[in-house]
Structures are given as C-alpha cells and as structure tokens.
Design a protein around this motif. Structure first.
Motif, PDB file in Angstrom:
ATOM      1  N   ASP A   1       0.878  -1.161   0.000  1.00  0.00           N
ATOM      2  CA  ASP A   1       0.000   0.000   0.000  1.00  0.00           C
ATOM      3  C   ASP A   1       0.911   1.205   0.000  1.00  0.00           C
ATOM      4  O   ASP A   1       1.832   1.311   0.818  1.00  0.00           O
ATOM      5  CB  ASP A   1      -0.927   0.024   1.214  1.00  0.00           C
ATOM      6  CG  ASP A   1      -2.042   1.052   1.040  1.00  0.00           C
ATOM      7  OD1 ASP A   1      -2.605   1.121  -0.067  1.00  0.00           O
ATOM      8  OD2 ASP A   1      -2.332   1.789   1.989  1.00  0.00           O
ATOM      9  N   SER A   2       0.713   2.059  -0.951  1.00  0.00           N
ATOM     10  CA  SER A   2       1.638   3.173  -1.110  1.00  0.00           C
ATOM     11  C   SER A   2       0.888   4.422  -1.503  1.00  0.00           C
ATOM     12  O   SER A   2      -0.263   4.373  -1.944  1.00  0.00           O
ATOM     13  CB  SER A   2       2.703   2.842  -2.166  1.00  0.00           C
ATOM     14  OG  SER A   2       2.093   2.454  -3.382  1.00  0.00           O
ATOM     15  N   GLY A   3       1.550   5.544  -1.331  1.00  0.00           N
ATOM     16  CA  GLY A   3       0.924   6.799  -1.686  1.00  0.00           C
ATOM     17  C   GLY A   3       1.858   7.969  -1.465  1.00  0.00           C
ATOM     18  O   GLY A   3       3.040   7.801  -1.148  1.00  0.00           O
ATOM     19  N   LEU A   4       1.299   9.140  -1.634  1.00  0.00           N
ATOM     20  CA  LEU A   4       2.057  10.382  -1.560  1.00  0.00           C
ATOM     21  C   LEU A   4       1.629  11.170  -0.330  1.00  0.00           C
ATOM     22  O   LEU A   4       0.441  11.379  -0.100  1.00  0.00           O
ATOM     23  CB  LEU A   4       1.792  11.217  -2.822  1.00  0.00           C
ATOM     24  CG  LEU A   4       2.540  12.541  -2.942  1.00  0.00           C
ATOM     25  CD1 LEU A   4       4.034  12.294  -3.155  1.00  0.00           C
ATOM     26  CD2 LEU A   4       1.968  13.366  -4.092  1.00  0.00           C
ATOM     27  N   ALA A   5       2.603  11.584   0.456  1.00  0.00           N
ATOM     28  CA  ALA A   5       2.343  12.410   1.639  1.00  0.00           C
ATOM     29  C   ALA A   5       2.936  13.790   1.394  1.00  0.00           C
ATOM     30  O   ALA A   5       4.160  13.933   1.298  1.00  0.00           O
ATOM     31  CB  ALA A   5       2.959  11.772   2.882  1.00  0.00           C
TER      32      ALA A   5
END
Length: 204
Positions: A69-73
């Motif tokens: 699970d990945s994303g942009l912060a």
C-alpha cells in the motif's frame, strides 16, 4: 519454478516486483488466479492496508502473498493524500484526475513549501506463519506541472531529492526503470523484504 502472489491488479507494480526479485521467482497477480471477494481497504495506515491485503490473499489462495500500500504524503497538506492517494479525486486509479486535484490544492503554495514523500508499506504473508511488513520512504518535491511518461500515479509531479542533488531535476516519471527501482519507496521496501521473501519461497 517457485512463485509468489503480488496481491494487485496493477500491471506496473507486477513489472516492478519482477525486476526486483529476479528470475528465480515467478510473480503472479490477482488476475492470474481464481477470483475471491476482496476486502475493502479500511486501514488508517499504509501498514494496516498492506498487511490486510497480504493476509487475505495468502488465506484465500494458499500462496505466499505480498501486498503493498503506497501513496504520496505532501507536507503542505499535512501528509495527505496519504492512504487515499489512489482515490484522491473520488475514483480509484484515475491518475489524471488525482494529479489535477493535487495541483489545484497546491496552487498557492510557494516552491519552497512543496516538499513531499512517497511512502510504501510492503507486507508478506506465508500461510501458517506470522506476516511481516516493511516501510520505504522517498523524499522529494511537487512540481507545478507534470513531466515524463514513465511510471504511474503521481510520478510525473514528483522530483526526488536525488534529482535535485544531481542538478537535473528529473521527475520520477523521467527516470529509467532501474534508476527508479534503486531509489523509490517501493524499491527500498522491497529490497528490505526480498531476502525474507526469497527464503520463504525456497523453503516451500
């Protein structure tokens, strides 16, 4: 040949894992196996979502399962879109809409405050064993317009710190695949997990 299930339907994530683990392991995706009812992603953190996906996939298929699970912060958005990155604009996986919304939200943010990082939590579940999860982070900044055709998601808007240090300002979407694997959040997490993954595969 030994095999592992990457619990995703994202073809580009499958390609990334195949590059990193090499020829010793056959990497399958969810589309390669009989379907099962997939539980919704309801975790508050990347780690919770990755673990839930990996554990369910291993339980349903009997395979060694890996899930990310990945994303942009984004700093100026208090860490958002975070776990909502893939559906930030309302529809899951609409990269163009997600990028457009992010740019609109950062429209008045000056360049010096456009810091961000990509985050990836990668979990491995082996039937009958305790699951493990590792985390990778990749610092950078957000441009005012996209550049580059490689990668996916927010890659065209993200300039890694390494690109700024090199003085070329290339985005994640302008890096060659091998460069991205060595630097990226997912590549870093998978590099940590790979020895445990290969050991689990060899033990089967």
């Amino acid at each position: 040949m030994s095999r592992v299930l990457l619990a995703t339907r994202n073809a580009k994530k499958l390609v990334e894992l195949r590059r990193i683990v090499g020829a010793e392991v056959t990497v399958l995706g969810l589309d390669d196996l009989p379907p099962f009812p997939e539980e919704p992603e309801t975790g508050a953190t990347f780690e919770e979502n990755a673990l839930a996906k990996a554990v369910q996939a291993a339980r349903e298929t009997g395979e060694i399962a890996v899930a990310d699970d990945s994303g942009l912060a984004v700093d100026a958005l208090n860490g958002m879109p975070g776990v909502l990155s893939a559906r930030w604009a309302g529809r899951h996986g609409d990269d163009a809409a997600n990028n457009a919304l992010l740019l609109a939200q950062l429209g008045d943010v000056p360049d010096e405050r456009r810091g961000a990082m990509f985050v990836s939590a990668v979990a491995m579940a082996v039937p009958g064993a305790e699951p493990v999860v590792v985390r990778g982070e990749w610092r950078g900044r957000i441009l005012r317009a996209g550049s580059g055709a490689n990668g996916f998601g927010y890659d065209p808007l993200f300039v890694p710190a390494e690109s700024d240090e090199a003085g070329d300002g290339r985005t994640s979407a302008e890096l060659a695949p091998a460069e991205k694997d060595a630097l990226s959040h997912r590549g870093r997490a998978l590099a940590v997990l790979a020895p445990q993954l290969l050991a689990a595969v060899r033990a089967r």
